[in-house]
Design a protein around this motif. Structure first.
Motif, PDB file in Angstrom:
ATOM      1  N   ASP A 296      31.455 -10.886 -46.302  1.00 33.22           N
ATOM      2  CA  ASP A 296      31.874  -9.522 -46.640  1.00 33.22           C
ATOM      3  C   ASP A 296      31.223  -8.483 -45.715  1.00 33.22           C
ATOM      4  O   ASP A 296      31.882  -7.537 -45.264  1.00 33.22           O
ATOM      5  CB  ASP A 296      31.529  -9.186 -48.091  1.00 33.22           C
ATOM      6  N   LEU A 297      29.940  -8.656 -45.434  1.00 32.62           N
ATOM      7  CA  LEU A 297      29.206  -7.651 -44.662  1.00 32.62           C
ATOM      8  C   LEU A 297      29.754  -7.515 -43.242  1.00 32.62           C
ATOM      9  O   LEU A 297      29.911  -6.404 -42.726  1.00 32.62           O
ATOM     10  CB  LEU A 297      27.715  -8.011 -44.623  1.00 32.62           C
ATOM     11  N   ILE A 298      30.061  -8.640 -42.605  1.00 34.49           N
ATOM     12  CA  ILE A 298      30.575  -8.546 -41.229  1.00 34.49           C
ATOM     13  C   ILE A 298      32.025  -8.058 -41.209  1.00 34.49           C
ATOM     14  O   ILE A 298      32.433  -7.378 -40.273  1.00 34.49           O
ATOM     15  CB  ILE A 298      30.417  -9.879 -40.464  1.00 34.49           C
ATOM     16  N   LEU A 299      32.789  -8.351 -42.241  1.00 37.50           N
ATOM     17  CA  LEU A 299      34.142  -7.794 -42.315  1.00 37.50           C
ATOM     18  C   LEU A 299      34.074  -6.268 -42.352  1.00 37.50           C
ATOM     19  O   LEU A 299      34.807  -5.580 -41.626  1.00 37.50           O
ATOM     20  CB  LEU A 299      34.860  -8.320 -43.562  1.00 37.50           C
ATOM     21  N   GLN A 300      33.192  -5.748 -43.180  1.00 33.40           N
ATOM     22  CA  GLN A 300      33.015  -4.300 -43.264  1.00 33.40           C
ATOM     23  C   GLN A 300      32.581  -3.724 -41.908  1.00 33.40           C
ATOM     24  O   GLN A 300      33.089  -2.695 -41.463  1.00 33.40           O
ATOM     25  CB  GLN A 300      31.975  -3.958 -44.328  1.00 33.40           C
ATOM     26  N   HIS A 301      31.645  -4.411 -41.263  1.00 35.56           N
ATOM     27  CA  HIS A 301      31.109  -3.930 -39.986  1.00 35.56           C
ATOM     28  C   HIS A 301      32.199  -3.906 -38.914  1.00 35.56           C
ATOM     29  O   HIS A 301      32.278  -2.958 -38.122  1.00 35.56           O
ATOM     30  CB  HIS A 301      29.939  -4.825 -39.557  1.00 35.56           C
ATOM     31  N   CYS A 302      33.028  -4.931 -38.882  1.00 33.46           N
ATOM     32  CA  CYS A 302      34.120  -4.985 -37.902  1.00 33.46           C
ATOM     33  C   CYS A 302      35.110  -3.842 -38.121  1.00 33.46           C
ATOM     34  O   CYS A 302      35.546  -3.184 -37.166  1.00 33.46           O
ATOM     35  CB  CYS A 302      34.848  -6.328 -37.989  1.00 33.46           C
ATOM     36  N   VAL A 303      35.468  -3.607 -39.383  1.00 34.31           N
ATOM     37  CA  VAL A 303      36.410  -2.525 -39.691  1.00 34.31           C
ATOM     38  C   VAL A 303      35.812  -1.179 -39.298  1.00 34.31           C
ATOM     39  O   VAL A 303      36.457  -0.352 -38.647  1.00 34.31           O
ATOM     40  CB  VAL A 303      36.786  -2.546 -41.193  1.00 34.31           C
ATOM     41  N   GLN A 304      34.565  -0.952 -39.678  1.00 36.29           N
ATOM     42  CA  GLN A 304      33.906   0.333 -39.406  1.00 36.29           C
ATOM     43  C   GLN A 304      33.717   0.578 -37.911  1.00 36.29           C
ATOM     44  O   GLN A 304      33.643   1.729 -37.468  1.00 36.29           O
ATOM     45  CB  GLN A 304      32.563   0.386 -40.136  1.00 36.29           C
ATOM     46  N   ASN A 305      33.634  -0.510 -37.111  1.00 36.71           N
ATOM     47  CA  ASN A 305      33.420  -0.370 -35.675  1.00 36.71           C
ATOM     48  C   ASN A 305      34.691  -0.582 -34.853  1.00 36.71           C
ATOM     49  O   ASN A 305      34.627  -0.737 -33.632  1.00 36.71           O
ATOM     50  CB  ASN A 305      32.316  -1.325 -35.224  1.00 36.71           C
ATOM     51  N   GLY A 306      35.825  -0.602 -35.529  1.00 31.65           N
ATOM     52  CA  GLY A 306      37.111  -0.632 -34.843  1.00 31.65           C
ATOM     53  C   GLY A 306      37.447  -1.932 -34.138  1.00 31.65           C
ATOM     54  O   GLY A 306      38.234  -1.935 -33.180  1.00 31.65           O
ATOM     55  N   LYS A 307      36.873  -3.039 -34.581  1.00 32.87           N
ATOM     56  CA  LYS A 307      37.170  -4.334 -33.958  1.00 32.87           C
ATOM     57  C   LYS A 307      38.416  -4.951 -34.598  1.00 32.87           C
ATOM     58  O   LYS A 307      38.603  -4.868 -35.811  1.00 32.87           O
ATOM     59  CB  LYS A 307      35.973  -5.280 -34.109  1.00 32.87           C
ATOM     60  N   ASP A 308      39.246  -5.586 -33.790  1.00 33.02           N
ATOM     61  CA  ASP A 308      40.354  -6.370 -34.328  1.00 33.02           C
ATOM     62  C   ASP A 308      39.798  -7.636 -34.972  1.00 33.02           C
ATOM     63  O   ASP A 308      38.915  -8.291 -34.405  1.00 33.02           O
ATOM     64  CB  ASP A 308      41.340  -6.751 -33.220  1.00 33.02           C
ATOM     65  N   ILE A 309      40.315  -7.968 -36.133  1.00 31.96           N
ATOM     66  CA  ILE A 309      39.851  -9.145 -36.868  1.00 31.96           C
ATOM     67  C   ILE A 309      40.991 -10.155 -36.962  1.00 31.96           C
ATOM     68  O   ILE A 309      42.118  -9.799 -37.317  1.00 31.96           O
ATOM     69  CB  ILE A 309      39.401  -8.770 -38.295  1.00 31.96           C
ATOM     70  N   TYR A 310      40.681 -11.403 -36.636  1.00 26.38           N
ATOM     71  CA  TYR A 310      41.622 -12.516 -36.824  1.00 26.38           C
ATOM     72  C   TYR A 310      41.049 -13.464 -37.866  1.00 26.38           C
ATOM     73  O   TYR A 310      39.883 -13.862 -37.766  1.00 26.38           O
ATOM     74  CB  TYR A 310      41.840 -13.265 -35.514  1.00 26.38           C
ATOM     75  N   VAL A 311      41.843 -13.812 -38.874  1.00 26.31           N
ATOM     76  CA  VAL A 311      41.348 -14.669 -39.958  1.00 26.31           C
ATOM     77  C   VAL A 311      42.250 -15.902 -40.120  1.00 26.31           C
ATOM     78  O   VAL A 311      43.425 -15.873 -39.755  1.00 26.31           O
ATOM     79  CB  VAL A 311      41.271 -13.893 -41.291  1.00 26.31           C
ATOM     80  N   PRO A 312      41.687 -16.988 -40.673  1.00 25.57           N
ATOM     81  CA  PRO A 312      42.447 -18.236 -40.775  1.00 25.57           C
ATOM     82  C   PRO A 312      43.619 -18.180 -41.751  1.00 25.57           C
ATOM     83  O   PRO A 312      43.553 -17.530 -42.796  1.00 25.57           O
ATOM     84  CB  PRO A 312      41.399 -19.239 -41.273  1.00 25.57           C
ATOM     85  N   GLU A 313      44.655 -18.883 -41.360  1.00 28.56           N
ATOM     86  CA  GLU A 313      45.777 -19.148 -42.261  1.00 28.56           C
ATOM     87  C   GLU A 313      46.096 -20.640 -42.146  1.00 28.56           C
ATOM     88  O   GLU A 313      46.454 -21.128 -41.084  1.00 28.56           O
ATOM     89  CB  GLU A 313      47.000 -18.323 -41.871  1.00 28.56           C
ATOM     90  N   VAL A 314      45.906 -21.326 -43.245  1.00 30.36           N
ATOM     91  CA  VAL A 314      46.163 -22.767 -43.269  1.00 30.36           C
ATOM     92  C   VAL A 314      47.611 -23.037 -43.639  1.00 30.36           C
ATOM     93  O   VAL A 314      48.229 -23.978 -43.148  1.00 30.36           O
ATOM     94  CB  VAL A 314      45.206 -23.475 -44.263  1.00 30.36           C
ATOM     95  N   GLY A 315      48.160 -22.198 -44.494  1.00 33.44           N
ATOM     96  CA  GLY A 315      49.546 -22.402 -44.898  1.00 33.44           C
ATOM     97  C   GLY A 315      49.666 -23.316 -46.103  1.00 33.44           C
ATOM     98  O   GLY A 315      48.694 -23.654 -46.760  1.00 33.44           O
ATOM     99  N   LYS A 316      50.872 -23.746 -46.346  1.00 35.90           N
ATOM    100  CA  LYS A 316      51.151 -24.490 -47.578  1.00 35.90           C
ATOM    101  C   LYS A 316      50.952 -26.001 -47.437  1.00 35.90           C
ATOM    102  O   LYS A 316      50.657 -26.684 -48.402  1.00 35.90           O
ATOM    103  CB  LYS A 316      52.586 -24.214 -48.025  1.00 35.90           C
ATOM    104  N   ASN A 317      51.153 -26.550 -46.221  1.00 38.57           N
ATOM    105  CA  ASN A 317      51.058 -27.998 -46.038  1.00 38.57           C
ATOM    106  C   ASN A 317      49.640 -28.366 -45.604  1.00 38.57           C
ATOM    107  O   ASN A 317      49.315 -28.395 -44.421  1.00 38.57           O
ATOM    108  CB  ASN A 317      52.074 -28.486 -45.008  1.00 38.57           C
ATOM    109  N   PHE A 318      48.781 -28.661 -46.576  1.00 37.60           N
ATOM    110  CA  PHE A 318      47.376 -28.922 -46.280  1.00 37.60           C
ATOM    111  C   PHE A 318      47.164 -30.265 -45.588  1.00 37.60           C
ATOM    112  O   PHE A 318      46.125 -30.489 -44.980  1.00 37.60           O
ATOM    113  CB  PHE A 318      46.553 -28.861 -47.570  1.00 37.60           C
ATOM    114  N   GLU A 319      48.135 -31.150 -45.692  1.00 32.44           N
ATOM    115  CA  GLU A 319      47.986 -32.469 -45.082  1.00 32.44           C
ATOM    116  C   GLU A 319      48.099 -32.394 -43.556  1.00 32.44           C
ATOM    117  O   GLU A 319      47.642 -33.287 -42.851  1.00 32.44           O
ATOM    118  CB  GLU A 319      49.028 -33.447 -45.643  1.00 32.44           C
ATOM    119  N   LEU A 320      48.691 -31.323 -43.039  1.00 33.79           N
ATOM    120  CA  LEU A 320      48.808 -31.178 -41.584  1.00 33.79           C
ATOM    121  C   LEU A 320      47.454 -30.897 -40.943  1.00 33.79           C
ATOM    122  O   LEU A 320      47.235 -31.172 -39.771  1.00 33.79           O
ATOM    123  CB  LEU A 320      49.770 -30.031 -41.245  1.00 33.79           C
TER     124      LEU A 320
END
Length: 213
Positions: free
Chosen positions: A64-88
């Motif tokens: 949470d703390l680094i997410l806040q820091h990135c937003v406050q400092n104008g950094k683009d954030i990329y986060v994981p998306e696994v999707g629906k097929n977990f077996e892949l």
């Protein structure tokens, strides 16, 4: 390979058991110490875009703390998306698209839908902007365990191994900074994480009380 797989399975049991001894307060205190060290890194300060995982509900450093820091400092954030097929066992990182209605001071993910591991993932309503090689300046990597040579032991599904391989093809470089809590570092300096051909060593490991390169 079979011997390495068995060694990793045994280590995962040990590390998961050790992590269970941490209280919520322990995790919060150690997480804060880790992120304060990350904020001082030139590679983080200079990064315009950061690949960043969203924490599991328990047993992992709190992001949470680094997410806040990135937003406050104008950094683009990329986060994981696994999707629906977990077996892949395949993962993409999606750019977080924020506006005044959903930025919520870096706590945007609290209202996101959760996957089977109860980890928030980008909602379908958010524009799809998937990371390509060169899009991410710094990748902050989770793990279950690490050794003093910056070798990483993941949860066993290979999501990060595959993603890092995709992002580093064609000569692209992706700086990897791993973050961990104290029980996740192998205590015996001579003990090593068993590694296979596809395992990628981290460039740096940040712990609450030390940094290892």
């Amino acid at each position: 390979m079979e011997d390495i797989r068995k060694q990793k399975q045994e280590l995962r049991k040990q590390l998961r058991s050790a992590m269970k001894n941490l209280t919520v307060e322990d995790i919060e205190i150690q997480s804060k110490s880790v992120w304060e060290k990350v904020f001082k890194l030139p590679i983080y300060q200079n990064a315009k875009s950061v690949g960043l995982f969203l924490s599991m509900p328990m047993g992992e450093i709190n992001t949470d703390l680094i997410l806040q820091h990135c937003v406050q400092n104008g950094k683009d954030i990329y986060v994981p998306e696994v999707g629906k097929n977990f077996e892949l066992c395949d993962m993409e990182l999606r750019k977080v698209i924020l506006d005044e209605s959903n930025s919520d001071n870096g706590m945007f993910h609290k209202s996101w839908p959760k996957n089977k591991w109860n980890i928030p993932e980008p909602p379908d309503s958010m524009p799809t902007d998937t990371a390509k090689p060169g899009d991410i300046d710094l990748m902050i990597v989770p793990g279950l365990g690490f050794d003093r040579s910056c070798n990483r032991l993941g949860q066993g599904k290979g999501y990060y191994d595959r993603f890092i391989a995709k992002m580093t093809k064609d000569g692209q470089d992706l700086p990897l900074v791993a973050v961990a809590l104290k029980p996740q570092l192998l205590v015996d300096g001579s003990q090593k994480i068993p590694v296979a051909e596809y395992d990628r060593k981290m460039d740096m490991l940040i712990l609450p009380d030390e940094s290892i390169e």
